[in-house]
Design an enzyme around this catalytic site. Structure first.
Site, PDB file in Angstrom:
ATOM      1  N   SER A 103     -35.805  56.672  -0.969  1.00  0.00           N
ATOM      2  CA  SER A 103     -35.656  55.716   0.114  1.00  0.00           C
ATOM      3  C   SER A 103     -34.728  56.300   1.180  1.00  0.00           C
ATOM      4  CB  SER A 103     -35.144  54.379  -0.434  1.00  0.00           C
ATOM      5  OG  SER A 103     -35.290  53.361   0.519  1.00  0.00           O
TER       6      SER A 103
ATOM      7  N   HIS B 282     -42.049  50.070  -3.753  1.00  0.00           N
ATOM      8  CA  HIS B 282     -40.749  50.712  -3.533  1.00  0.00           C
ATOM      9  C   HIS B 282     -40.032  50.844  -4.871  1.00  0.00           C
ATOM     10  CE1 HIS B 282     -38.139  52.322  -0.505  1.00  0.00           C
ATOM     11  NE2 HIS B 282     -37.115  51.645  -0.954  1.00  0.00           N
TER      12      HIS B 282
ATOM     13  N   ASP C 133     -46.080  50.402  -1.064  1.00  0.00           N
ATOM     14  CA  ASP C 133     -44.679  50.305  -0.652  1.00  0.00           C
ATOM     15  C   ASP C 133     -44.576  49.449   0.614  1.00  0.00           C
ATOM     16  OD1 ASP C 133     -41.989  50.703   0.079  1.00  0.00           O
ATOM     17  OD2 ASP C 133     -41.986  52.704  -0.812  1.00  0.00           O
TER      18      ASP C 133
END
Length: 443
Positions: free
Chosen positions: A304, A418, A389
């Protein structure tokens, strides 16, 4: 008595370490199993289509693994993060149905969202079809003086003394690894903090810099990798110690650091991430200075925001030889200004656009968007993400991946959002450590 107290302290630390791992969401989180489960799956095995080809989505609703007869659902199909192009209610006679999602005429991702309300609670499932993702091109501008800007910034950082301070954390050490809280001088009189894990056995070792996902939190270090004969440094980015009580970080998250990704976005010299990106270079300086470091084999990894920082660090510092990046944030953030999904933190999406869709802020983004760092990556990298995601849209991820000319491997697990499966980490960890130690697994 001393031995018993030491054992108690180590047991307590292990419990805290497990709790921290369960709380640290950005890289290692996995979805929990649900009583009611909605699965939305593109009909093609690899979830990938050619532009103009029709995509259909298989939808099922199960309860305790069995089809929910007569389940009533509503669905919406849209290019990811954009307005719906088709919607409707459906009744699943056998707990299963097929939705015609239409097509896309150009490269991108088409998402189908399905909602069902059962026993007064709403459940959601998503499936995302890819259309020629290898052809996705970035939208963000690449400033002409991008390289000069960052070379000047690194030159300024190099004038700042390292002033490294290491505090041994005896309660966290194991029989084979020493663990330290590290405090290093960073850019403009700020400090950089992290957890360093060093094998106790005398010798020279490769090193891994672990860069963090978004948020404000404590860190516990990566002892497991250090026990495999690798120095690990897990850093925070906010200039605060990483061993305080969780309440401190929660208060900062809700207070003075709330919304930090947009702090000073109108000024490329003062933007929040300038100190962060240079802090990653400073962390490399520190690892390079360690007497236990082998002097040549260093990697960087994260997910991320950390996936973004991995690419940024590898581009800025040629002492990084390998990188691992999961679903990198801060990628092609201007996508929304061109009618498609942009990367986290979505500063140009919806109501955020009224605040940030301004010339000076868009110009600043060019110096910090991961796409423009990816263009300069020269070392091998291993990348991994999924199509579902919603935090870091795959459109933004491919905008980065497609401009990388260095050796690269991509492990796509389409159904993931995610989050990651353990197998993704097993693959990336094995790849990175084997690269750092050489093909024969020896230093």
């Amino acid at each position: 008595m001393l031995v018993k107290n030491t054992q108690r302290k180590k047991a307590l630390f292990l419990l805290i370490h497990v709790w921290l791992l369960s709380w640290y969401v950005p890289v290692i989180a996995q979805p929990t199993e649900k009583y009611i489960n909605i699965r939305v799956t593109p009909e093609h095995t690899n979830w990938t289509y050619k532009p103009g080809e029709k995509a259909r989505f298989i939808v099922s609703v199960t309860q305790s693994g069995l089809p929910v007869q007569g389940a009533k659902v509503r669905y919406a199909v849209m290019p990811e993060k954009m307005a719906a192009v088709s919607t409707g209610p459906l009744t699943l006679k056998e707990g299963k149905t097929m939705i015609d999602g239409g097509t896309m005429k150009s490269a991108g991702f088409l998402r189908c969202e399905v909602y069902a309300e059962l026993d007064g609670k709403e459940y959601k499932g998503i499936g995302t079809a890819a259309f020629d993702p290898g052809a996705i091109k970035p939208t963000v501008e690449n400033p002409a003086d991008f390289t000069a800007f960052w070379n000047n910034a690194k030159a300024d950082l190099a004038k700042v003394p390292l002033d490294a301070r290491m505090t041994l954390l005896p309660e966290r050490c194991t029989e084979s690894v020493n663990v330290y809280h590290v405090n290093i001088q960073n850019f403009k009189n700020s400090r950089l903090y992290g957890i360093l894990c060093v094998p106790k056995k005398e010798g020279k070792y490769p090193a891994i810099l672990q860069v963090p996902g978004a948020g404000i939190r404590p860190y516990s270090g990566d002892i497991a990798k250090a026990e495999k004969g690798v120095i690990t440094l897990q850093i925070g980015i906010h200039g605060i110690p990483v061993t305080m009580e969780k309440e401190v970080y929660d208060n900062l998250s809700a207070g003075s650091l709330a919304g930090y990704p947009t702090f000073n976005l109108d000024n490329r010299e003062l933007y929040y991430y300038k100190r962060v990106y240079l802090g990653c270079v400073r962390a490399v300086d520190f690892l390079q200075s360690l007497p236990q470091y082998d002097g040549s084999n260093m990697g960087v990894m994260g997910g991320s925001q950390g996936g973004a920082l991995s690419i940024v660090t590898a581009a800025l510092d040629n002492r990084i030889k390998y990188l691992v990046s999961y679903y990198p944030a801060l990628s092609d953030m201007t996508g929304y200004l061109h009618g498609r999904a942009g990367g986290w933190p979505h500063m140009f999406a919806g109501p955020n656009a009224a605040l940030h869709n301004k010339k000076d802020k868009i110009e600043t983004i060019g110096y910090y968007d991961v796409v423009n760092f990816a263009r300069q990556v020269k070392v091998p990298g291993y990348y991994s993400w999924g199509f579902n995601d919603e935090t870091c849209p795959p459109t933004s991820l491919y905008a980065v991946y497609n401009v990388i000319t260095a050796p690269k491997e991509l492990f796509v697990v389409p159904e993931t959002g995610h989050w990651t499966f353990p197998e993704q980490h097993e693959k990336t960890d094995t790849w990175l450590i084997s690269q750092l130690k050489g093909e024969n697994g020896k230093q």
